[in-house]
Design a protein around this motif. Structure first.
Motif, PDB file in Angstrom:
ATOM      1  N   GLN A 139       1.440 -16.045 -58.995  1.00 46.90           N
ATOM      2  CA  GLN A 139       2.143 -17.310 -58.783  1.00 46.90           C
ATOM      3  C   GLN A 139       1.620 -18.113 -57.603  1.00 46.90           C
ATOM      4  O   GLN A 139       1.923 -19.302 -57.483  1.00 46.90           O
ATOM      5  CB  GLN A 139       3.643 -17.050 -58.586  1.00 46.90           C
ATOM      6  N   THR A 140       0.874 -17.488 -56.708  1.00 47.89           N
ATOM      7  CA  THR A 140       0.354 -18.185 -55.533  1.00 47.89           C
ATOM      8  C   THR A 140      -1.138 -17.915 -55.381  1.00 47.89           C
ATOM      9  O   THR A 140      -1.648 -16.918 -55.873  1.00 47.89           O
ATOM     10  CB  THR A 140       1.071 -17.722 -54.257  1.00 47.89           C
ATOM     11  N   PHE A 141      -1.822 -18.808 -54.679  1.00 48.41           N
ATOM     12  CA  PHE A 141      -3.267 -18.667 -54.511  1.00 48.41           C
ATOM     13  C   PHE A 141      -3.604 -17.414 -53.713  1.00 48.41           C
ATOM     14  O   PHE A 141      -4.526 -16.674 -54.066  1.00 48.41           O
ATOM     15  CB  PHE A 141      -3.830 -19.911 -53.817  1.00 48.41           C
ATOM     16  N   LEU A 142      -2.893 -17.169 -52.629  1.00 45.57           N
ATOM     17  CA  LEU A 142      -3.050 -15.948 -51.844  1.00 45.57           C
ATOM     18  C   LEU A 142      -1.819 -15.075 -52.011  1.00 45.57           C
ATOM     19  O   LEU A 142      -0.742 -15.579 -52.329  1.00 45.57           O
ATOM     20  CB  LEU A 142      -3.227 -16.284 -50.353  1.00 45.57           C
ATOM     21  N   PRO A 143      -1.932 -13.770 -51.791  1.00 47.07           N
ATOM     22  CA  PRO A 143      -0.740 -12.917 -51.825  1.00 47.07           C
ATOM     23  C   PRO A 143       0.286 -13.415 -50.803  1.00 47.07           C
ATOM     24  O   PRO A 143      -0.095 -13.893 -49.724  1.00 47.07           O
ATOM     25  CB  PRO A 143      -1.284 -11.535 -51.431  1.00 47.07           C
ATOM     26  N   PRO A 144       1.575 -13.362 -51.118  1.00 44.37           N
ATOM     27  CA  PRO A 144       2.602 -13.845 -50.183  1.00 44.37           C
ATOM     28  C   PRO A 144       2.465 -13.221 -48.798  1.00 44.37           C
ATOM     29  O   PRO A 144       2.137 -12.039 -48.657  1.00 44.37           O
ATOM     30  CB  PRO A 144       3.913 -13.418 -50.860  1.00 44.37           C
ATOM     31  N   LYS A 145       2.682 -14.049 -47.769  1.00 43.19           N
ATOM     32  CA  LYS A 145       2.677 -13.653 -46.360  1.00 43.19           C
ATOM     33  C   LYS A 145       1.297 -13.216 -45.856  1.00 43.19           C
ATOM     34  O   LYS A 145       1.183 -12.650 -44.769  1.00 43.19           O
ATOM     35  CB  LYS A 145       3.697 -12.546 -46.103  1.00 43.19           C
ATOM     36  N   THR A 146       0.252 -13.485 -46.606  1.00 43.88           N
ATOM     37  CA  THR A 146      -1.100 -13.124 -46.160  1.00 43.88           C
ATOM     38  C   THR A 146      -1.569 -14.044 -45.042  1.00 43.88           C
ATOM     39  O   THR A 146      -1.464 -15.267 -45.139  1.00 43.88           O
ATOM     40  CB  THR A 146      -2.098 -13.209 -47.329  1.00 43.88           C
ATOM     41  N   GLN A 147      -2.071 -13.466 -43.974  1.00 36.79           N
ATOM     42  CA  GLN A 147      -2.742 -14.218 -42.917  1.00 36.79           C
ATOM     43  C   GLN A 147      -3.965 -13.424 -42.486  1.00 36.79           C
ATOM     44  O   GLN A 147      -3.839 -12.319 -41.954  1.00 36.79           O
ATOM     45  CB  GLN A 147      -1.839 -14.482 -41.710  1.00 36.79           C
ATOM     46  N   LEU A 148      -5.138 -13.969 -42.739  1.00 36.64           N
ATOM     47  CA  LEU A 148      -6.386 -13.302 -42.394  1.00 36.64           C
ATOM     48  C   LEU A 148      -6.891 -13.818 -41.057  1.00 36.64           C
ATOM     49  O   LEU A 148      -6.865 -15.019 -40.789  1.00 36.64           O
ATOM     50  CB  LEU A 148      -7.429 -13.545 -43.488  1.00 36.64           C
TER      51      LEU A 148
END
Length: 405
Positions: A139-148
């Motif tokens: 449903q989202t471009f990145l996995p939820p809550k991802t911060q790289l």
């Protein structure tokens, strides 16, 4: 000494030599016999042709010409005249560099909409990494809550493992799709590129998540509709969650015309922000630079009707908006660097006006952060042109909190 007697394909100076010759010949041949031709200062790749009451715009990438005009006669004239200088051939305007551009016409023959997709390219990209892609609905471009971030460096073995699996190649392919059709992923791309040299397992998983998302959404790209807004409108946003590696937050903006995303950007700010107001104010600078550029370009191609009034920019931080048009110094904002106050010159010149928008309707929110699935589901259609942003603008214009005063 060796002397080059003619342009050599592949030589470092060849591109510049060809560009100078190409531009000078076009200007010379199309400023006679009733023709006028202007090479735009704001975008030197764009040429504005006129003849009688017709006009044409031609965008040139090295030796590829992409043209649109008010009549077929002026298009044919451009083609025939250029063909006399250099032999050129017609190609399918619906296919260019992996992009499929579909034009839909109304019953009266007028253009109704233009849709730009990359379904074949995206499916080919997904096939290249099929064994690593998640099988569930995304449903989202990145996995939820991802911060790289480069704040925590993975082990050398982990880095090598993900590079061997093709992380760099995957990100390069993702960038090309996002650049042309999947702009909902612009923030995600900046995240993936941040750790290009040190990809962790989480980063590789995020890249595969992004590819799966694009494949499941591959039939859609970006869309422009004749029934959409006829004046450009911008939205801007900044995050207040700094990267732990350097303490800098993210910001982004979107510019819409004919309901579609005319321009958009997602990037880190230039400096550390000390508050949400500070970050939003710095983010407005990048947006207004784009507004000034666009207005100058529209003026060059004879579209003064689109810049007769100040261009509207919506932001969701009231204090940052106020600071664009009011001179007030407090202990909370006295540290802001002087160049950021350039925005007031833009306001005073009548080139733009900043207005308030509720965060839940701020389309540029997806340019500054990894939003929740519900927010992306709501904003993605408006961002990509499949929703009716002109209707949203009418609602915003009726808002009692429209002006930050």
């Amino acid at each position: 000494y060796m002397i080059m007697r003619k342009n050599l394909y592949g030589h470092p100076a060849a591109g510049r030599s060809w560009g100078k010759l190409r531009d000078s010949e076009i200007i010379k041949h199309f400023n006679q016999d009733g023709w006028t031709c202007t090479q735009c200062e704001s975008d030197p790749c764009l040429f504005y042709f006129t003849r009688d009451s017709a006009w044409a715009l031609v965008s040139i990438h090295t030796d590829d010409l992409d043209a649109v005009a008010t009549t077929n006669d002026i298009l044919e004239g451009v083609f025939n005249n250029v063909h006399e200088i250099w032999e050129i051939k017609r190609t399918d305007p619906e296919l260019m560099l992996g992009v499929c551009r579909k034009v839909t016409y109304a019953k009266d023959g007028k253009v109704e909409s233009v849709e730009q997709t990359m379904e074949a390219y995206i499916r080919g990209m997904a096939d290249s990494f099929r064994d690593f892609l998640p099988k569930r609905p995304i449903q989202t471009f990145l996995p939820p809550k991802t911060q790289l971030s480069k704040f925590e460096r993975p082990s050398d073995a982990e880095i090598q493992r993900n590079q061997d699996k093709g992380y760099n190649r995957a990100v390069g392919m993702i960038v090309w799709a996002v650049r042309h059709a999947m702009i909902v992923g612009k923030y995600g791309v900046t995240q993936l590129c941040t750790v290009m040299a040190i990809p962790s397992d989480a980063a590789f998983e995020a890249a595969m998540h992004a590819i799966a998302f694009m494949e499941q959404r591959s039939k859609k790209g970006i869309k422009f509709s004749a029934s959409g807004n006829r004046l450009p409108v911008f939205m801007t946003d900044a995050s207040n969650k700094p990267d732990p590696h350097d303490g800098i937050c993210h910001a982004g903006f979107t510019g819409h015309l004919a309901n579609g995303p005319l321009m958009s950007k997602s990037s880190k700010l230039k400096h550390c922000g000390l508050s949400s107001e500070h970050n939003e104010y710095m983010g407005l600078t990048s947006c207004l630079r784009a507004v000034v550029w666009l207005r100058q370009l529209l003026n060059e191609i004879g579209r003064q009707d689109m810049i007769a009034a100040p261009t509207v920019v919506y932001g969701d931080n009231i204090q940052a908006n106020r600071l664009c048009k009011e001179h007030f110094v407090t202990t909370g904002n006295q540290h802001i660097y002087m160049p950021d106050h350039w925005k007031r010159e833009v306001m005073e010149a009548g080139m733009a006006v900043v207005k308030w928008v509720n965060t839940m309707y701020n389309v540029s929110d997806v340019m500054s952060k990894n939003v929740a699935p519900g927010i992306q589901k709501t904003l993605d259609p408006l961002l990509s042109g499949y929703g009716d942003i002109s209707k949203l603008i009418l609602q915003l214009e009726a808002s009692p909190r429209l002006h930050t005063e």
